[in-house]
Design a protein around this motif. Structure first.
Motif, PDB file in Angstrom:
ATOM      1  N   VAL A  23       0.851  -1.189   0.000  1.00  0.00           N
ATOM      2  CA  VAL A  23       0.000   0.000   0.000  1.00  0.00           C
ATOM      3  C   VAL A  23       0.889   1.243   0.000  1.00  0.00           C
ATOM      4  O   VAL A  23       1.831   1.337   0.785  1.00  0.00           O
ATOM      5  CB  VAL A  23      -0.912   0.023   1.250  1.00  0.00           C
ATOM      6  N   SER A  24       0.628   2.151  -0.904  1.00  0.00           N
ATOM      7  CA  SER A  24       1.374   3.414  -0.921  1.00  0.00           C
ATOM      8  C   SER A  24       0.405   4.569  -1.132  1.00  0.00           C
ATOM      9  O   SER A  24      -0.531   4.455  -1.923  1.00  0.00           O
ATOM     10  CB  SER A  24       2.393   3.437  -2.061  1.00  0.00           C
ATOM     11  N   PHE A  25       0.620   5.640  -0.416  1.00  0.00           N
ATOM     12  CA  PHE A  25      -0.113   6.877  -0.696  1.00  0.00           C
ATOM     13  C   PHE A  25       0.597   8.020  -0.005  1.00  0.00           C
ATOM     14  O   PHE A  25       1.496   7.804   0.813  1.00  0.00           O
ATOM     15  CB  PHE A  25      -1.582   6.785  -0.245  1.00  0.00           C
ATOM     16  N   SER A  26       0.216   9.232  -0.356  1.00  0.00           N
ATOM     17  CA  SER A  26       0.757  10.357   0.387  1.00  0.00           C
ATOM     18  C   SER A  26      -0.294  11.450   0.473  1.00  0.00           C
ATOM     19  O   SER A  26      -1.187  11.538  -0.361  1.00  0.00           O
ATOM     20  CB  SER A  26       2.030  10.890  -0.270  1.00  0.00           C
ATOM     21  N   ALA A  27      -0.184  12.242   1.530  1.00  0.00           N
ATOM     22  CA  ALA A  27      -1.160  13.303   1.763  1.00  0.00           C
ATOM     23  C   ALA A  27      -0.435  14.553   2.220  1.00  0.00           C
ATOM     24  O   ALA A  27       0.423  14.489   3.091  1.00  0.00           O
ATOM     25  CB  ALA A  27      -2.166  12.861   2.817  1.00  0.00           C
ATOM     26  N   ALA A  28      -0.784  15.682   1.600  1.00  0.00           N
ATOM     27  CA  ALA A  28      -0.148  16.956   1.928  1.00  0.00           C
ATOM     28  C   ALA A  28      -1.130  17.797   2.742  1.00  0.00           C
ATOM     29  O   ALA A  28      -2.314  17.459   2.830  1.00  0.00           O
ATOM     30  CB  ALA A  28       0.235  17.675   0.640  1.00  0.00           C
ATOM     31  N   PRO A  29      -0.661  18.895   3.334  1.00  0.00           N
ATOM     32  CA  PRO A  29      -1.575  19.763   4.088  1.00  0.00           C
ATOM     33  C   PRO A  29      -2.781  20.169   3.246  1.00  0.00           C
ATOM     34  O   PRO A  29      -2.630  20.546   2.080  1.00  0.00           O
ATOM     35  CB  PRO A  29      -0.709  20.973   4.432  1.00  0.00           C
ATOM     36  N   ALA A 182     -17.230  19.285   9.259  1.00  0.00           N
ATOM     37  CA  ALA A 182     -16.099  19.573  10.146  1.00  0.00           C
ATOM     38  C   ALA A 182     -14.796  19.148   9.479  1.00  0.00           C
ATOM     39  O   ALA A 182     -13.812  19.895   9.474  1.00  0.00           O
ATOM     40  CB  ALA A 182     -16.277  18.860  11.482  1.00  0.00           C
ATOM     41  N   VAL A 183     -14.801  17.957   8.866  1.00  0.00           N
ATOM     42  CA  VAL A 183     -13.596  17.473   8.181  1.00  0.00           C
ATOM     43  C   VAL A 183     -13.217  18.435   7.060  1.00  0.00           C
ATOM     44  O   VAL A 183     -12.058  18.848   6.929  1.00  0.00           O
ATOM     45  CB  VAL A 183     -13.814  16.041   7.641  1.00  0.00           C
ATOM     46  N   SER A 184     -14.223  18.818   6.234  1.00  0.00           N
ATOM     47  CA  SER A 184     -13.938  19.722   5.118  1.00  0.00           C
ATOM     48  C   SER A 184     -13.375  21.052   5.588  1.00  0.00           C
ATOM     49  O   SER A 184     -12.426  21.589   5.012  1.00  0.00           O
ATOM     50  CB  SER A 184     -15.207  19.982   4.300  1.00  0.00           C
ATOM     51  N   SER A 185     -13.976  21.602   6.674  1.00  0.00           N
ATOM     52  CA  SER A 185     -13.524  22.932   7.083  1.00  0.00           C
ATOM     53  C   SER A 185     -12.133  22.861   7.712  1.00  0.00           C
ATOM     54  O   SER A 185     -11.333  23.784   7.567  1.00  0.00           O
ATOM     55  CB  SER A 185     -14.542  23.580   8.027  1.00  0.00           C
ATOM     56  N   LEU A 186     -11.840  21.765   8.398  1.00  0.00           N
ATOM     57  CA  LEU A 186     -10.490  21.604   8.953  1.00  0.00           C
ATOM     58  C   LEU A 186      -9.462  21.524   7.831  1.00  0.00           C
ATOM     59  O   LEU A 186      -8.387  22.123   7.893  1.00  0.00           O
ATOM     60  CB  LEU A 186     -10.409  20.352   9.836  1.00  0.00           C
ATOM     61  N   ALA A 187      -9.816  20.765   6.773  1.00  0.00           N
ATOM     62  CA  ALA A 187      -8.902  20.638   5.645  1.00  0.00           C
ATOM     63  C   ALA A 187      -8.692  21.987   4.967  1.00  0.00           C
ATOM     64  O   ALA A 187      -7.586  22.328   4.549  1.00  0.00           O
ATOM     65  CB  ALA A 187      -9.432  19.609   4.652  1.00  0.00           C
ATOM     66  N   ALA A 188      -9.785  22.788   4.893  1.00  0.00           N
ATOM     67  CA  ALA A 188      -9.674  24.109   4.270  1.00  0.00           C
ATOM     68  C   ALA A 188      -8.694  24.991   5.027  1.00  0.00           C
ATOM     69  O   ALA A 188      -8.086  25.897   4.468  1.00  0.00           O
ATOM     70  CB  ALA A 188     -11.055  24.765   4.216  1.00  0.00           C
ATOM     71  N   GLU A 189      -8.537  24.726   6.345  1.00  0.00           N
ATOM     72  CA  GLU A 189      -7.582  25.501   7.136  1.00  0.00           C
ATOM     73  C   GLU A 189      -6.185  24.903   7.109  1.00  0.00           C
ATOM     74  O   GLU A 189      -5.301  25.324   7.854  1.00  0.00           O
ATOM     75  CB  GLU A 189      -8.066  25.587   8.595  1.00  0.00           C
ATOM     76  N   GLY A 190      -5.991  23.841   6.297  1.00  0.00           N
ATOM     77  CA  GLY A 190      -4.643  23.301   6.129  1.00  0.00           C
ATOM     78  C   GLY A 190      -4.378  21.988   6.830  1.00  0.00           C
ATOM     79  O   GLY A 190      -3.270  21.461   6.790  1.00  0.00           O
TER      80      GLY A 190
END
Lengths: 264, 344
Positions: A23-29, A182-190
């Protein structure tokens, strides 16, 4: 901070059947990564491996290229926070006291929470708009309230990466929306958000990246639109789905509707 | 219930609660010093205490001996045992995330009792009795854990069931010790001691047993906020950055050491480890910041009062365990029904 998994393999017994294969993946801010897969495909196992609760048999998880198992516990859990499934296992303390437990990685071993810790706990309740629950007992919360409280506890650690295990399972429509918003808005803040879900539609609506696990331990990773296709879902779940767009209130919402079970 | 101001208090005790809790054992000690076959007025107690701090007072030698040679060591032992068993009850409940976990239900007390009885059988000194009690107490909790835990989270009932089984195993071993003990000298000593009594208290045995109890209580006290984290599931607890294996080991060591030291000083006194933490929970909530100090204070006061009753109710002394159960059970039921039950 970049969270990545590089060729992660896992089997419960040494030399046994591999539940997860390369399994490989990566996630950025700011990324929202949805992990999809049928029951038993290893979604929860993957989350537990990513966080180090289970040991990869080969490969590993990395923060900015540094292997996570080499990062000291306290430092690691100030960066990464974990939101478990809300199964009603919470203790009977007040919500505020419970959220304070999330400050564990900032509080000395023999110390108790300071005014600063209380302020952070209070702030994470306000951020999720559940400040009114502060003095309520955790055992008296509804499923939706408990899930939000668990997210607040994770936020109290001021993490940069949030890992959620099926955050919207067992919730009604409104509470699902509250959690996903909540998840979306947290992601929007980085914030980097990684979550397991049983709902391909939620992945399409909320995630920009998706990881699809199949029953044989294999996986696909890429942009959510590229991964969540009728063909990939048929292969992973054995279900024929229709993917479309719903329009209402001036919004376009992608949706995934199950049509029929495919024979293999 | 007192109101908490969320931004000043992380769930610890308010100043008012603190004052009440500090007063409880002081009052209990005053009553215990005064009451007995020989009544002592509180005025005399104050005079006598004053004299110890350099004030001039006319004192009665017989009363002096009753107060400070017989009653005080016994009261100190009761304070120590009450505080110790209550805190170890709290710690075990948190460790196993189970409201029914106590030194008694986990088999720790029986294990420690067997260890102590075995040492008595070989005529060992008090230090050996304590060491042996500690060793077998730890063995008992380990056996209970191994038998009662399944993969991942241990189900609530299973841990208690295996505790009961381990407890009965050690109870059987205690019977075996009694069976082989010399009926003239050893058996009465072991039997009397097993019933649980504070009457053998003296400063020498206190000096040997107190350090283990006090150190155990102190360590659990300074770790009290972390006991909250210990009640969470394994993954959640680790995600707070806590060194979970170390925290578990320290907690089980302290709680077992405290139990074993108490058992080696006064035999098996049941109920306190279950009763007191839950009384404290119902009044002060489930946050260990408040719960641990509240249990220490309530536990010590409670045990002093019960021991005072044990030596004054009837002409001959009652075993403590009979009283803790007879007072404890109904009191517990009333409290439980009034507060609508409890959770961890």
């Amino acid at each position: 901070m970049i969270l990545s998994v590089d060729n992660g393999c896992f089997s419960y017994k040494r030399g046994g059947k591999e539940v997860l294969k390369n399994v490989s993946f990566s996630a950025a801010p700011g990324d929202v990564v949805a992990i999809l897969g049928a029951n038993g495909a290893g979604k929860t196992t993957l989350l537990r491996c990513i966080l180090g609760f289970l040991k990869w048999s080969s490969g590993g998880s990395f923060l900015d290229g540094k292997n996570m198992k080499e990062i000291p516990h306290r430092a690691l859990w100030r960066t990464v926070a974990y939101v478990p499934q809300a199964k009603g296992t919470a203790s009977a303390t007040t919500v505020l006291e419970f959220v304070l437990l999330g400050r564990g990685s900032h509080i000395g071993t023999f110390a108790k929470p300071s005014a600063t810790d209380l302020a952070y706990a209070d702030a994470s309740l306000s951020r999720l708009r559940i400040g009114h629950l502060a003095q309520k007992r955790c055992t008296e919360l509804s499923g939706g309230e408990l899930q939000m409280t668990l997210i607040a506890r994770a936020l109290a650690a001021q993490p940069q990466i949030l890992v959620l295990d099926e955050p919207e399972s067992n919730l009604d429509f409104k509470n699902q929306l509250l959690v996903l918003e909540a998840v979306s808005s947290l992601a929007a803040e980085g914030m980097t958000c990684v979550f397991n879900t049983h709902f391909p539609a939620h992945a399409l609506q909320r995630a920009n990246k998706a990881l699809l696990l199949s029953a044989d331990g294999g996986s696909r990773f890429g942009g959510a639109d590229a991964i969540i296709t009728e063909e990939n879902i048929r292969n992973a779940f054995g279900v024929q789905v229709a993917i479309g767009q719903m329009q209402a209130e001036g919004k376009t919402v992608p949706d995934v509707v199950p049509v029929e079970i495919c024979e293999f | 219930m007192s109101k908490r101001s969320p931004l000043q208090n992380a769930g610890g005790l308010t100043a008012g609660s603190r004052a009440v809790l500090l007063l409880l054992p002081v009052l209990a000690v005053m009553i215990a010093l005064a009451v007995g076959r020989m009544q002592v007025s509180s005025a005399y107690i104050f005079r006598s205490v004053g004299e110890k701090f350099g004030m001039d007072a006319a004192l009665d030698t017989q009363l002096e001996s009753v107060l400070w040679k017989y009653r005080l060591p016994r009261i100190l032992l009761a304070l120590l045992v009450g505080a110790g068993l209550s805190v170890s009850g709290c710690a075990f409940q948190s460790l196993f995330a189970n409201p029914l976990a106590t030194p008694d239900t986990l088999g720790v007390a029986s294990g420690a009792c067997f260890g102590a009885a075995l040492a008595l059988l070989f005529g060992a000194g008090l230090l050996w009795v304590q060491g042996s009690a500690m060793l077998f107490g730890l063995l008992a909790v380990l056996l209970t854990y191994l038998a009662g835990s399944s993969k991942g989270r241990s189900p609530l009932g299973m841990m208690i069931l295996s505790g009961i089984m381990v407890g009965s195993l050690f109870t059987a071993l205690i019977s075996l010790v009694k069976f082989v003990a010399d009926t003239e000298s050893q058996l009465p000593a072991i039997t009397y001691w097993l019933m649980g009594s504070m009457s053998a208290a003296n400063y020498r045995s206190l000096a040997l047993g107190a350090p283990a109890v006090l150190i155990g209580i102190f360590v659990l006290y300074i770790l009290r906020w972390r006991l909250n984290i210990l009640t969470l599931s394994e993954d959640e607890a680790r995600a707070t950055g806590m060194n979970l294996p170390a925290m578990r080991a320290v907690t089980v060591l302290c709680a077992t050491a405290v139990t074993a030291a108490c058992v080696s000083m006064c035999g098996q006194v049941g109920w306190i480890g279950l009763l007191v933490p839950h009384i404290a929970r119902m009044r002060y909530g489930n946050n260990h910041l408040a719960l641990v100090p509240a249990s220490v204070m309530i536990g010590s006061a409670f045990t002093v009062i019960v021991d005072t009753l044990a030596r004054t109710l009837t002409p001959s002394e009652l075993p403590l365990s009979i009283l803790t159960a007879m007072i404890g059970a109904p009191f517990f039921i009333v409290l439980m029904r009034r507060s609508g039950g409890w959770r961890l």
